[in-house]
Design a protein around this motif. Structure first.
Motif, PDB file in Angstrom:
ATOM      1  N   GLU A 150      35.549  -5.611  47.097  1.00  0.00           N
ATOM      2  CA  GLU A 150      35.765  -4.220  47.463  1.00  0.00           C
ATOM      3  C   GLU A 150      36.772  -3.550  46.534  1.00  0.00           C
ATOM      4  OE1 GLU A 150      37.554  -6.739  50.867  1.00  0.00           O
ATOM      5  OE2 GLU A 150      36.179  -7.031  49.195  1.00  0.00           O
ATOM      6  N   GLY A 151      36.492  -2.292  46.181  1.00  0.00           N
ATOM      7  CA  GLY A 151      37.371  -1.537  45.290  1.00  0.00           C
ATOM      8  C   GLY A 151      37.263  -1.909  43.831  1.00  0.00           C
ATOM      9  N   SER A 152      36.306  -2.744  43.485  1.00  0.00           N
ATOM     10  CA  SER A 152      36.147  -3.213  42.102  1.00  0.00           C
ATOM     11  C   SER A 152      35.282  -2.265  41.284  1.00  0.00           C
ATOM     12  CB  SER A 152      35.492  -4.592  42.104  1.00  0.00           C
ATOM     13  OG  SER A 152      34.143  -4.488  42.572  1.00  0.00           O
ATOM     14  N   GLY A 153      35.155  -2.566  39.989  1.00  0.00           N
ATOM     15  CA  GLY A 153      34.243  -1.805  39.147  1.00  0.00           C
ATOM     16  C   GLY A 153      32.819  -1.910  39.641  1.00  0.00           C
ATOM     17  N   PHE A 154      32.421  -3.091  40.107  1.00  0.00           N
ATOM     18  CA  PHE A 154      31.077  -3.261  40.658  1.00  0.00           C
ATOM     19  C   PHE A 154      30.891  -2.403  41.897  1.00  0.00           C
ATOM     20  CE2 PHE A 154      28.230  -5.228  43.736  1.00  0.00           C
ATOM     21  CZ  PHE A 154      27.072  -5.367  42.995  1.00  0.00           C
ATOM     22  N   ASP A 155      31.865  -2.449  42.792  1.00  0.00           N
ATOM     23  CA  ASP A 155      31.806  -1.650  44.020  1.00  0.00           C
ATOM     24  C   ASP A 155      31.705  -0.163  43.680  1.00  0.00           C
ATOM     25  OD1 ASP A 155      31.942  -0.912  46.700  1.00  0.00           O
ATOM     26  OD2 ASP A 155      34.121  -1.084  46.809  1.00  0.00           O
ATOM     27  N   GLU A 234      41.396   2.942  48.893  1.00  0.00           N
ATOM     28  CA  GLU A 234      41.676   2.464  50.258  1.00  0.00           C
ATOM     29  C   GLU A 234      41.330   0.993  50.396  1.00  0.00           C
ATOM     30  OE1 GLU A 234      42.965   3.753  52.929  1.00  0.00           O
ATOM     31  OE2 GLU A 234      43.079   5.913  52.591  1.00  0.00           O
ATOM     32  N   ALA A 235      40.225   0.581  49.785  1.00  0.00           N
ATOM     33  CA  ALA A 235      39.801  -0.818  49.872  1.00  0.00           C
ATOM     34  C   ALA A 235      40.802  -1.741  49.185  1.00  0.00           C
ATOM     35  CB  ALA A 235      38.415  -0.983  49.258  1.00  0.00           C
ATOM     36  N   GLY A 238      43.780  -2.111  51.253  1.00  0.00           N
ATOM     37  CA  GLY A 238      43.488  -3.029  52.345  1.00  0.00           C
ATOM     38  C   GLY A 238      43.670  -4.489  51.946  1.00  0.00           C
ATOM     39  N   LEU A 239      43.261  -4.837  50.733  1.00  0.00           N
ATOM     40  CA  LEU A 239      43.451  -6.209  50.245  1.00  0.00           C
ATOM     41  C   LEU A 239      44.937  -6.550  50.175  1.00  0.00           C
ATOM     42  CD1 LEU A 239      40.881  -6.422  47.282  1.00  0.00           C
ATOM     43  CD2 LEU A 239      40.611  -7.340  49.586  1.00  0.00           C
ATOM     44  N   ILE A 240      45.718  -5.609  49.640  1.00  0.00           N
ATOM     45  CA  ILE A 240      47.165  -5.825  49.510  1.00  0.00           C
ATOM     46  C   ILE A 240      47.820  -5.931  50.882  1.00  0.00           C
ATOM     47  CG2 ILE A 240      49.319  -4.827  48.659  1.00  0.00           C
ATOM     48  CD1 ILE A 240      47.491  -3.314  46.561  1.00  0.00           C
ATOM     49  N   ARG A 241      47.519  -4.972  51.758  1.00  0.00           N
ATOM     50  CA  ARG A 241      48.114  -4.928  53.099  1.00  0.00           C
ATOM     51  C   ARG A 241      47.833  -6.213  53.873  1.00  0.00           C
ATOM     52  NH1 ARG A 241      44.683  -1.168  55.740  1.00  0.00           N
ATOM     53  NH2 ARG A 241      43.446  -3.054  56.053  1.00  0.00           N
TER      54      ARG A 241
END
Length: 307
Positions: A150-155, A234-235, A238-241
């Protein structure tokens, strides 16, 4: 043959190798196609690793058995079995087992500080790692680009294709993004978009590169491109949080570092600003920055520590 140290940074798109002598003087740096062990599989990864390493060693008249330390920071090292597969490939090439360190390409950055730290990567894929004050490693995300990343270049690239498809279906308007994608890719019908996705779903770098056009369109004010950036930002937050939550109670907030890495977070200023603002609001006291050393140089530094 002479001794040397080697660091590798192998992402889903590119693989990089850097070699230095025992005194730290760089002998050479090499690039070849990358891979992700968990999605590309052991056999394809074996070929990619060998195609990066062995020709470089031959060119420099170096032998795997003379390596004094090698750190492989590779995408897709997600489990003990992945680490075992990667180790086996390098041992098969002739690298000494005791001089071989295998890490996920994100985890390598946690070696830069003794204090509690997190690192989030968003490039072709995404993942977040954290290390608490006791040295325990925590991970969130990065479990295959179909269900994660999530939140990646692919996403972001997939969201671009969906937005363009929605405009071609007459559902929304993307005044900058759609003309840009059509101009750069020729994907001007739903059928062509469908064929492109089917042909490239497992070769995620082709879809990830569309994130570059999302950035261009967002910078020019395209509201759908801005929405895509907001969702991806946001994604990543979310990974960091969620990684920080796993570390809760073990790492004082006023002594925690967060490293941002990967082409999306380093080059896309819109995404990076969004993530930095979220961290300032949700994790006060956290030091946020881009690593001074690249993943490749950090891997080489870790390799030298094996002597």
């Amino acid at each position: 043959m002479k001794e040397y140290f080697a660091g590798l940074d192998i992402g889903g798109t590119n693989g990089r190798l850097k070699i230095c002598d025992p005194h730290g003087a760089v002998l050479g740096e090499f690039t070849a196609p990358g891979c992700s062990l968990n999605t590309d599989g052991a056999e394809k990864s074996r070929l990619r690793y060998r195609d990066l390493v062995l020709p470089a060693l031959r060119d420099m008249n170096l032998a795997p058995g003379c390596c004094a330390g090698i750190c492989v920071a590779a995408s897709g090292i997600d489990s003990p079995s992945d680490e075992h597969d990667c180790r086996s490939i390098f041992e098969e090439m002739g690298f000494p087992n005791k001089k071989l360190l295998v890490l996920n390409d994100c985890e390598v950055f946690l070696h830069m500080t003794e204090e509690p730290a997190l690192v989030v990567i968003s490039g072709t894929g995404s993942v977040c790692f954290g290390r608490d004050k006791d040295g325990t490693i925590y991970r969130t995300g990065g479990w295959n680009h179909i269900i994660s990343d999530e939140g990646s270049g692919f996403d972001m690239g997939l969201k671009v294709l969906k937005a363009v498809g929605d405009e071609l279906s007459g559902r929304i308007k993307c005044p900058v993004l759609t003309p840009l994608i059509i101009k750069e890719t020729g994907l001007d019908t739903l059928e062509k978009i469908d064929d492109f996705i089917n042909a490239n779903l497992m070769e995620k770098s082709e879809i990830a590169r569309l994130s570059l056009f999302a950035y261009q369109a967002a910078a020019l004010g395209d509201h759908e491109a801005v929405r895509i950036h907001r969702e991806c930002g946001e994604a990543l937050w979310g990974l960091i949080r969620d990684t920080a939550a796993k570390m809760a109670g073990k790492s004082p907030e006023d002594r925690r570092n967060l490293w941002l890495w990967g082409s999306v977070l380093v080059k896309n200023q819109i995404i990076r600003k969004m993530v930095e603002e979220k961290v300032r609001e949700g994790m006060p006291g956290t030091e946020v920055g881009i690593p001074a050393l690249s993943a490749l140089d950090t891997a080489l530094k870790a390799a030298r520590s094996l002597q």
